[in-house]
Write a protein that holds these residues in place. Structure first.
Motif, PDB file in Angstrom:
ATOM      1  N   UNK A 346       0.853  -1.178  -0.073  1.00 33.99           N
ATOM      2  CA  UNK A 346      -0.045  -0.016   0.018  1.00 33.99           C
ATOM      3  C   UNK A 346       0.753   1.259   0.032  1.00 33.99           C
ATOM      4  N   UNK A 347       0.215   2.241  -0.112  1.00 31.36           N
ATOM      5  CA  UNK A 347       1.079   3.355   0.048  1.00 31.36           C
ATOM      6  C   UNK A 347       0.375   4.704   0.923  1.00 31.36           C
ATOM      7  N   UNK A 348       1.288   5.808   1.220  1.00 31.33           N
ATOM      8  CA  UNK A 348       0.823   7.017   1.918  1.00 31.33           C
ATOM      9  C   UNK A 348       1.300   7.819   1.311  1.00 31.33           C
ATOM     10  N   UNK A 349       0.525   8.799   0.732  1.00 23.16           N
ATOM     11  CA  UNK A 349       1.149   9.882  -0.119  1.00 23.16           C
ATOM     12  C   UNK A 349       1.315  11.015   1.096  1.00 23.16           C
ATOM     13  N   UNK A 350       2.403  11.832   0.766  1.00 14.27           N
ATOM     14  CA  UNK A 350       2.783  13.072   1.555  1.00 14.27           C
ATOM     15  C   UNK A 350       1.335  13.806   2.001  1.00 14.27           C
ATOM     16  N   UNK A 351       0.631  14.090   1.037  1.00 14.55           N
ATOM     17  CA  UNK A 351      -0.616  14.549   1.592  1.00 14.55           C
ATOM     18  C   UNK A 351      -1.436  14.309   2.541  1.00 14.55           C
ATOM     19  N   UNK A 352      -1.484  12.675   2.372  1.00 13.94           N
ATOM     20  CA  UNK A 352      -2.433  12.032   3.190  1.00 13.94           C
ATOM     21  C   UNK A 352      -1.957  11.987   4.642  1.00 13.94           C
ATOM     22  N   UNK A 405       7.154  16.708  -2.724  1.00 14.31           N
ATOM     23  CA  UNK A 405       8.669  16.043  -2.455  1.00 14.31           C
ATOM     24  C   UNK A 405       9.151  16.690  -1.031  1.00 14.31           C
ATOM     25  N   UNK A 406       8.956  17.740  -0.764  1.00 21.91           N
ATOM     26  CA  UNK A 406       9.283  18.466   0.337  1.00 21.91           C
ATOM     27  C   UNK A 406       8.795  17.803   1.885  1.00 21.91           C
TER      28      UNK A 406
END
Ligand SMILES: [Zn+2]
Length: 432
Positions: A346-352, A405-406
């Motif tokens: 699974x993934x976790x985006x930086x926004x999430x 990215x930051x």
């Protein structure tokens, strides 16, 4: 009293998991106008600066990111000297380390010193709101609330209820647990920014009579939170099944006593059955993801993807769980969350990740009208973040081109060193 905070403002207005990047608000040169601790206006600095009354103090944090203060949905303040205890899993970790340390909180002076350290450390990490466990001693909750009130922070907390399965110095009774909790609710719940969380530790350390008393408190005080632990460790789950043979599963135990509802923050939820997922969904209860604790204690991997199953979606909050957890930093916690999900494909985006530790947790705690956002009317708790605070992160930052990215650099390599400053109600309370 009007003041302003200038910087690269970042906050969320919705869940990026469903709304994508549209859920994010980001201003390269933004201004927060704060009046009596509340966000009065937010927008481009160029638009808002000319309208400020002459002499308004402006704290300029450019080029750093300014985000709403982090929210930690599950943390034990009496465990600051339990963190990093070697070689145990949940049940022996409780017995060998935690129950020993928690007995010291019978001494009010020890509790007061512990509360001071704890709030210092949270603010150093940019965490301005947390849902906090005390010990069984009413004085532990009293000390935490008193210190939080002194600092003006918004904290939820509760004295733990536990009347079996622990040393004699660490148990109450069904009756005294009820009475002491009730008195604390009457004294602290809704006083200034303080909120009470009814806190039966977990099914193994409460008799049925005590869970019944906790459920009664939840019915009598429906605007209080409820916090407990569930389905963290396989041996724990077996022991619960043996203690509560008539109940279908672990979640059903809490549900039978009215402890599973929309105000319930249920720590861990690592091994839920299909029926338990359906019950969580039906009750609108919150599953609290504590990644550094789950890996440290070898408990298991939180399955956020399954929490999003359209047949029975379950609300999720994120937390450090100090001292089973190993970092006070919500940034480091979300870095570990990314890895836990990655291990499961699974993934976790930086926004999430950033949404989860700000607005997402505010929603989970029922506080989203008050904290977790910079929308006007919110209490101005904020954290100032420097993604290049160390030599290694400064070097990596040279290759960063986008805000995503930051943010990912901040959660992957960031911790307290990335926190330049912390504000509570518009007041500077920590500066690196
Ligand atoms: Zn915990």
């Amino acid at each position: 009293m009007i003041k302003a905070i200038r910087g690269r403002l970042l906050w969320y207005v919705a869940d990026p998991a469903t709304e994508g990047a549209a859920a994010r608000r980001y201003l390269e040169d933004g201004l927060l106008v704060v009046e009596n601790g509340i966000v009065a206006a937010v927008g481009e600095a160029a638009d808002l600066l000319p309208g400020l009354p002459a002499g308004t103090p402006v704290a300029d944090h450019r080029p750093h990111i300014v985000a709403p203060g982090f929210i930690d949905a599950h943390i034990h303040y009496p465990q600051t000297q339990v963190v990093a205890s070697f070689g145990a899993t949940l049940l022996d970790w409780l017995e060998r380390y935690t129950f020993v340390e928690e007995q010291l909180f019978a001494d009010p002076a020890h509790a007061e010193a512990g509360a001071r350290f704890f709030l210092d450390e949270l603010l150093r990490n940019g965490t301005t709101t947390a849902c906090v466990y005390g010990t069984v001693h009413p004085g532990s909750a009293e000390a935490l609330f008193a210190e939080s009130e002194r600092r003006g922070t918004r904290m939820a907390a509760g004295k733990v209820m536990m009347d079996r399965g622990a040393p004699p110095g660490l148990v109450d009774t069904a009756e005294s647990g009820y009475r002491d909790t009730k008195a604390l609710i009457e004294r602290w719940h809704g006083r200034g920014r303080q909120i009470y969380a009814i806190s039966p530790r977990f099914a193994l350390t409460s008799t049925e009579a005590q869970l019944e008393a906790a459920g009664q408190l939840a019915r009598e005080h429906p605007d209080c939170l409820v916090q407990t632990h569930i389905s963290e460790n396989l041996r724990e789950i077996e022991a619960v099944a043996a203690l509560y043979p008539a109940d279908r599963d672990y979640a059903s135990v809490y549900d039978r006593f009215g402890l599973l509802g929309p105000r319930s923050l249920m720590g861990h939820c690592l091994h839920l059955t299909e029926e338990e997922f359906a019950l969580f969904h039906a009750r609108d209860a919150v599953a609290v993801f504590c990644p550094t604790s789950n890996t440290f204690l070898g408990s298991g991997l939180f399955d956020w993807g399954r929490m999003r199953d359209p047949r029975h979606p379950v609300r999720v909050a994120v937390a450090t769980d100090i001292g089973g957890g190993t970092s006070y930093s919500m940034l480091a916690t979300m870095g570990e969350a990314y890895k836990v999900l990655h291990l499961q494909g699974q993934t976790l985006t930086p926004d999430s990740a950033f949404h989860a530790m700000t607005l997402g947790n505010a929603v989970a705690l029922g506080l989203d009208r008050l904290v977790g956002s910079f929308a006007p009317g919110h209490e101005c708790d904020a954290v100032v973040l420097d993604a290049g605070a160390t030599p290694a992160t400064a070097r990596r930052l040279e290759r960063v081109r986008t805000i995503e990215e930051e943010l990912f650099l901040l959660t992957t390599m960031g911790d307290d060193r990335a926190v330049r400053a912390t504000y509570v109600m518009g007041e500077l309370v920590h500066s690196a």
